[in-house]
Every structure is written in structure tokens, then in C-alpha cells.
Motif scaffolding. Structure first.
Motif, PDB file in Angstrom:
ATOM      1  N   ALA A 127       0.516  -1.626  -0.395  1.00  0.00           N
ATOM      2  CA  ALA A 127       0.108  -0.088  -0.297  1.00  0.00           C
ATOM      3  C   ALA A 127       0.588   1.414   0.314  1.00  0.00           C
ATOM      4  N   VAL A 128       2.053   1.063   1.004  1.00  0.00           N
ATOM      5  CA  VAL A 128       2.334   2.884   0.976  1.00  0.00           C
ATOM      6  C   VAL A 128       3.493   2.956  -0.463  1.00  0.00           C
ATOM      7  N   ALA A 129       3.786   1.502  -1.510  1.00  0.00           N
ATOM      8  CA  ALA A 129       4.951   1.505  -2.318  1.00  0.00           C
ATOM      9  C   ALA A 129       3.625   2.082  -3.670  1.00  0.00           C
ATOM     10  N   VAL A 130       2.770   1.836  -3.214  1.00  0.00           N
ATOM     11  CA  VAL A 130       1.744   2.513  -4.374  1.00  0.00           C
ATOM     12  C   VAL A 130       1.706   3.616  -3.770  1.00  0.00           C
ATOM     13  N   LEU A 131       1.734   4.464  -2.901  1.00  0.00           N
ATOM     14  CA  LEU A 131       1.144   5.655  -2.896  1.00  0.00           C
ATOM     15  C   LEU A 131       2.484   6.295  -3.202  1.00  0.00           C
ATOM     16  N   ALA A 132       3.770   6.023  -3.123  1.00  0.00           N
ATOM     17  CA  ALA A 132       5.084   6.442  -2.992  1.00  0.00           C
ATOM     18  C   ALA A 132       4.707   6.011  -4.896  1.00  0.00           C
ATOM     19  N   GLY A 133       4.122   5.421  -5.334  1.00  0.00           N
ATOM     20  CA  GLY A 133       4.280   5.479  -6.877  1.00  0.00           C
ATOM     21  C   GLY A 133       3.057   7.082  -7.586  1.00  0.00           C
ATOM     22  N   LEU A 134       2.224   7.557  -6.612  1.00  0.00           N
ATOM     23  CA  LEU A 134       1.836   8.331  -7.234  1.00  0.00           C
ATOM     24  C   LEU A 134       2.421   9.987  -6.604  1.00  0.00           C
ATOM     25  N   VAL A 135       2.992   9.441  -5.692  1.00  0.00           N
ATOM     26  CA  VAL A 135       3.351  10.808  -5.405  1.00  0.00           C
ATOM     27  C   VAL A 135       4.767  11.466  -5.973  1.00  0.00           C
ATOM     28  N   LEU A 136       5.455  10.133  -6.502  1.00  0.00           N
ATOM     29  CA  LEU A 136       6.993  10.174  -6.971  1.00  0.00           C
ATOM     30  C   LEU A 136       6.657  10.997  -8.618  1.00  0.00           C
ATOM     31  N   ARG A 137       7.619  11.354  -9.401  1.00  0.00           N
ATOM     32  CA  ARG A 137       7.562  11.395 -10.402  1.00  0.00           C
ATOM     33  C   ARG A 137       7.666   9.992 -11.363  1.00  0.00           C
ATOM     34  N   PRO A 138       7.457   9.561 -12.105  1.00  0.00           N
ATOM     35  CA  PRO A 138       7.686   7.895 -12.846  1.00  0.00           C
ATOM     36  C   PRO A 138       9.324   8.254 -13.273  1.00  0.00           C
TER      37      PRO A 138
END
Lengths: 102, 504
Positions: free
Chosen positions: B422-433
Motif C-alpha cells: 500500500a505504501v509503495a502504491v502511494l509512493a508511486g502516485l507521489v513520485l514523478r515516474p
């Protein structure tokens, strides 16, 4: 057809309606056809009751994707929807004659 | 120009490509989780061994069942049922589900003492359940998995029809060309193992048939579904408890008698109903490792006397077909080489899905700036494709780091896996790809190294050794990808030599 024209053709409300109708036929319709055909086969196949039910179940997974694909290949969206409704109606009638729905 | 007829003019192939894209997009993430968990489940017994390194003893299936029932007779006599799976040379513990007047517990029992293993964990059972229940309560998880499988079947069929040159695409790979590379990768993983993909999707749907296609059952049996279950396993016996306490007769002779009934087959599962009651029943199922067909035979015994009540070995052609199809999905019959082919096929399907999800974005980015929806999808891709494996590796790390004897330890391991993802999915949303991809893949590589080190890395026990090596190989592969990404990002942009766009 130019690229821009193709893009325009793919965004109008008619296009969206077309896709929506075909999607309806290809999802709910495909499942209904598969389920009704399986019900009919479960009653009609000339083998023991459990075996007929089992074979019908296995075959139903071949019917569903076939109808889904057809819904997107049919001449028009209403042909897709009408075809699925007609086929479901025919199958439902046969299931009803073969002994009702339960 | 009317939109209504555009689809017809686009031609069959374009319509199928369109349908393939949308069906894939719709449940792509669910399918990604299912495929990854399913691939790992092929090695469920070996995962169990990696996660319970303290258990080194091995016992044959019959003596392990005798040990397990001995321990359960003392510690869970009032249970309504013991559901035991015998070790088969791959797993070395007895998998047991039973209640002690509470909810059902899932425990791995030591093959010699019969007591629960000290390092309590779900082991590979977590991935197995995740594969078709998705951590969602019954029946919704299974229904969602069924829906995803149906969508996948449509995506596969439409994907095949959308193909121009199905043979040539096997051999085409154009690296570092943006959309083309992703398309080639998607085609290679999707097409090369196509027979496997079709088989595993069709057979997977069938394993959940009573939920996703119950209509033929109700057409045949109406509301008398119990009759169907009786006809399905004629060697099984259900009878109510007598209400009088009694002890079980020795179980070893029943197991030997059952193997005789199976014509020399092996003991797979043993279910003991109302074990402490005078009307107890012991049902022995043949091992699924014996034949491709799943749950081929069963024999039931009166628990108090050990007398054979009923037995059955399946010979009805339709039922054998069903069992073989079911068994093809479960892969419990598979010898070592075949098992690796299953893993390879599963890995390719997982890659086909993830490359497909990336392709969706790559294709649209090259045409015009991404819409807001596609920008969110682009970031979800980063989070899900790296986050789900990260959660899986975190599960293995938690298995080594959480204290032994901790209350609710198996559930804590699962929580670590789910929260990490879940945290990884959030991090993916926050960070520039552009940053998210290398960073998250780098993290995944580090997690793999950590899991191998905690293995511990110097272990020479075969299952641990292979497991640790696989973690390290995964880390190495990820490191190479990250290095390439970084190098390409730092290099000056080369002159575009892209060919003119062609629809896939």
C-alpha cells in the motif's frame, strides 16, 4: 480517413453510445447466453445428471468469450444487442420448456 | 462522418485491439496480483519450507498424519473437524485446519511430533489464497477473481485476433525504441506462452465454477445442491455427531486400507469429522501428486472402529475430464521440470500484463500529452508493478524478523506485506515516474538482497539455498535495469529515428 478525422470519429457521443451498447451485449449479454446455454445443456445432454451439469459448465466458458467477441464484430451496436437478446430469449424459452428455472 | 460506423470501418483487427486494450486496462492490476501470486503458489510447499527453516525432520505421509492426529487428539478433541494435508516430499509439514472451540486455525504441524511449528506463519498459503481470494471476504474476492479471469479470457482471444503476424512477432524485439519495445516485449511474453495463458485462464475459471457459473447446477439439481456434492465424491460420508464422546481408532491401518482402495495411490488429504465423537468419520483423499486429475479418489472410515464405510475411485469420463482440467490448474501432479515450466509460463503472463499496462501509457504519450487520467495510470503502474512484488518480499523479510512466539504472528506477516504494498502504491502516485521507476525498483532489489541475507545466506539446506539464490538473481536483474534507466536518463537525447506510427 485522416488521423484527425479518425480521432474525431472516436470521441463523439454516437461513438460512445455504440461502444456502450456493444459492451452491454458483450458482458451481461455474453454471460446470459453462456449461462442459459449451460442450463439447457445441463438438462439436455444424454448422460448422468452430474456429468451433464459438469460438461455444460465446462462448455459455458467457451460460449461467453465467443459472444463477447462477436458483440464487437457485429454490423452495428443494435445488431449486437438485438442478436444477444434474441439468442438469450430463445435459450430461456427452451430452458423454461425443459423444466423451469430451478 | 458518423461515429456509429467508425468501428466497422476500422476493421476487425482495430476493433479487437481496442477491446484488448480496454479489457486489459480495466482489471489489469487485479490480474497482475493474481498472476504474481499464482506463479508463487506453484512453489507453495517450497515457500513453506523456506519460511519454516527450523523444521528439518522429514517423515512419509502416513507417519506424519499419525503424528498430527496424535497431537490433535490431545489438544483439539472437541473440534468439529481436522482438515489435514500430508507432506509429499516437497512440503515437510502437515498442513492443518482445525478449531479448538474457536475459529478455525491454520497451522503447520511438525511431521514427527505433530505439534505446531514454533515459527508460526501462513507460508505459501498466503500467496495461494491471495491468488483467488485477493484478501477480500468470501464470496466477493472469489467473484472478483472470476470476473478478472473472464476479462482475461476475452483479452487473450481479442489479443490473438488483433495480431497481424503472430509468427513473426515471436522473433521481433526492438530495444530502446519506446512504444515499439514495449509492444515487442508484450507480444513476446504474451504470444510465446499463449497456449499456457489460455489453459491457465480457462482452467482457473473452472476451479471457481460453482460461484461464477452456478446456473447449470441449479438447472440440474434445483435447491438440492447437497445431492450434487454427494454425487461428486461418492466415497465421502457426512453424518451428524452422536453427542457421545469416544476416542478414535488407530489411524495408520485406515491409511493403509485407503491406499489399497486407491490401487496403490498415496495418501494426500485426511479429513476427520467430529473426532471426539462416537459418530466420527475419517475420510482419506488420494494424493494430488499421483495423477493429473484432482481429488481422484476417496475412502471413508468409521472413526471409532476403523471400519471402511465407502470408497470411490473416479472413472466417469466427464468427471475425469473435469478433474484433469482442475488438476492442470493446480499443477500438484507436476514433477520438477514441469513445475519450472509453470513458473516460467506464469512469469511470462505476469510480464505480459505489466508490459501491457505500460504500453497503454507509452502508446498515448507518443501521440499527444497525457490526459490527467492517463497520468494517474502512469503513476499507478509504477506503484503496483513494483509495490506488489515489494510486498511479497517484505512478507519473507517479516518472517525472519518478527519475534518467534509473538501473538498473531501469521497475521502480522500478512499485514507487513499488505502495508508495504500500500505504501509503495502511494509512493508511486507521489513520485514523478522518471524517479519512481528506478527508485522503487532499486528498493525492490535491496529488499531481495535483505531477504537472501536473512535466509540466512550461508545456509546449505537445498530449499533455502535455491530460495536465497533466486532472491539474489532477482536483485541482480533489477540492478541491471535500474542502471540502464539511470544511464539513459543522464545521456543526451539521441536524434529521433522513429518510424512513422502504425497502429499495433
Amino acid at each position: 480517413m485522416s488521423k484527425a478525422a479518425a480521432l474525431r470519429a472516436r470521441s463523439g457521443w454516437r461513438y460512445r453510445g455504440n461502444v456502450a451498447l456493444r459492451t452491454l451485449a458483450g458482458t451481461v449479454g455474453a454471460y446470459a447466453v453462456a449461462a442459459l446455454a449451460a442450463m439447457l445443456l445441463a438438462r439436455a445432454l444424454p448422460m448422468g445428471r452430474l456429468e451433464a451439469v459438469t460438461v455444460a459448465t465446462m462448455l459455458s466458458y467457451l460460449f461467453a468469450p465467443a459472444v463477447s467477441v462477436w458483440a464487437f464484430l457485429a454490423r452495428g451496436p443494435w445488431v449486437a444487442l438485438g442478436g444477444v437478446v434474441a439468442l438469450s430469449g430463445l435459450l430461456a424459452g427452451l430452458v423454461w420448456i425443459s423444466g423451469g428455472f430451478a | 462522418m458518423s461515429g456509429a460506423s467508425a468501428m466497422v470501418r476500422d476493421g476487425v483487427r482495430q476493433a479487437m485491439a481496442w477491446l484488448h486494450g480496454w479489457t486489459g486496462l480495466l482489471l489489469g492490476y487485479v490480474l497482475f496480483v493474481m498472476c504474481l501470486a499464482g506463479t508463487l503458489s506453484v512453489f507453495k510447499p517450497e515457500i513453506g519450507r523456506w519460511m519454516r527453516p527450523e523444521v528439518t525432520a522429514q517423515a512419509d505421509s502416513k507417519s506424519a498424519i499419525v503424528a498430527a492426529t496424535g497431537w490433535l487428539s490431545k489438544n483439539a478433541p472437541g473440534s468439529t473437524g481436522w482438515y489435514l494435508t500430508a507432506p509429499d516430499g516437497r512440503a515437510n509439514t502437515v498442513e492443518a485446519s482445525y478449531d479448538q472451540g474457536t475459529d478455525y486455525l491454520y497451522r503447520a504441524l511438525d511431521p514427527v511430533t505433530g505439534a505446531p511449528v514454533v515459527r508460526e506463519t501462513l507460508g505459501g498459503e498466503f500467496f495461494y489464497r491471495l491468488h483467488f481470494e485477493l484478501e477480500i471476504p468470501y464470496p466477493w474476492g472469489r467473484l472478483l477473481a472470476s470476473l478478472a479471469a473472464m476479462v482475461m479470457l476475452v483479452a487473450l482471444v481479442t489479443g490473438i485476433i488483433a495480431h497481424k503476424r503472430i509468427f513473426k512477432d515471436f522473433f521481433t524485439f526492438r530495444p530502446a525504441k519506446g512504444q515499439r519495445s514495449w509492444l515487442d516485449g508484450h507480444n513476446a511474453t504474451g504470444v510465446l506462452a499463449m497456449p499456457f495463458h489460455l489453459m491457465i485462464t480457462f482452467t482457473g475459471l473452472l476451479t471457481l465454477a460453482s460461484l461464477n457459473m452456478p446456473w447449470p447446477i441449479s438447472a440440474g439439481y434445483g435447491d438440492k445442491v447437497m445431492e450434487m456434492y454427494e454425487a461428486l465424491a461418492p466415497g465421502a460420508v457426512t453424518r451428524p455427531a452422536a453427542g457421545k464422546p469416544a476416542s478414535l481408532a488407530p489411524i495408520a491401518p485406515m491409511l493403509t486400507a485407503a491406499e489399497h482402495e486407491f490401487g496403490g495411490g498415496h495418501v494426500g488429504r485426511v479429513y476427520v469429522f467430529n473426532p471426539g465423537d462416537a459418530a466420527s468419520v475419517v475420510t482419506v483423499y488420494q494424493s494430488d501428486a499421483d495423477t493429473v486429475g484432482y481429488m481422484r479418489g476417496q475412502a471413508s472410515f468409521d472413526g471409532g472402529t476403523g471400519r471402511l464405510l465407502k470408497s470411490w475411485v473416479e472413472r466417469r469420463p466427464a468427471m475425469r475430464t473435469y478433474q484433469v482440467i482442475y488438476g492442470l490448474h493446480m499443477a500438484r501432479f507436476a514433477p520438477m521440470g514441469t513445475r519450472w515450466l509453470y513458473v516460467l509460463g506464469g512469469a511470462m503472463l505476469t510480464l505480459a500484463i505489466s508490459t501491457g499496462m505500460v504500453l497503454w501509457i507509452a502508446k498515448r504519450r507518443e501521440r499527444q500529452p497525457l490526459s490527467i487520467g492517463n497520468r494517474i495510470l502512469e503513476r499507478l503502474n509504477v506503484g503496483v508493478i513494483t509495490g506488489v512484488p515489494l510486498g511479497a518480499v517484505a512478507y519473507f523479510i517479516a518472517n525472519r524478523l518478527l519475534p518467534i512466539g509473538m501473538a498473531g504472528r501469521p497475521e502480522a506477516e500478512v499485514s507487513v506485506a499488505l502495508w508495504t504494498a500500500a505504501v509503495a502504491v502511494l509512493a508511486g502516485l507521489v513520485l514523478r515516474p522518471a524517479i519512481g521507476w528506478p527508485l522503487m525498483m532499486g528498493l525492490l532489489a535491496v529488499a531481495c538482497v535483505l531477504a537472501a541475507v536473512l535466509g540466512p545466506v550461508w545456509s546449505t539446506e537445498p530449499v533455502l539455498l535455491v530460495g536465497n539464490l533466486l532472491f539474489l538473481a532477482m536483485a541482480g536483474a533489477l540492478a541491471l535495469i535500474v542502471r540502464r534507466q539511470m544511464r539513459r536518463r543522464n545521456a543526451p537525447t539521441p536524434a529521433r529515428r522513429r518510424m512513422r506510427e502504425q497502429p499495433a
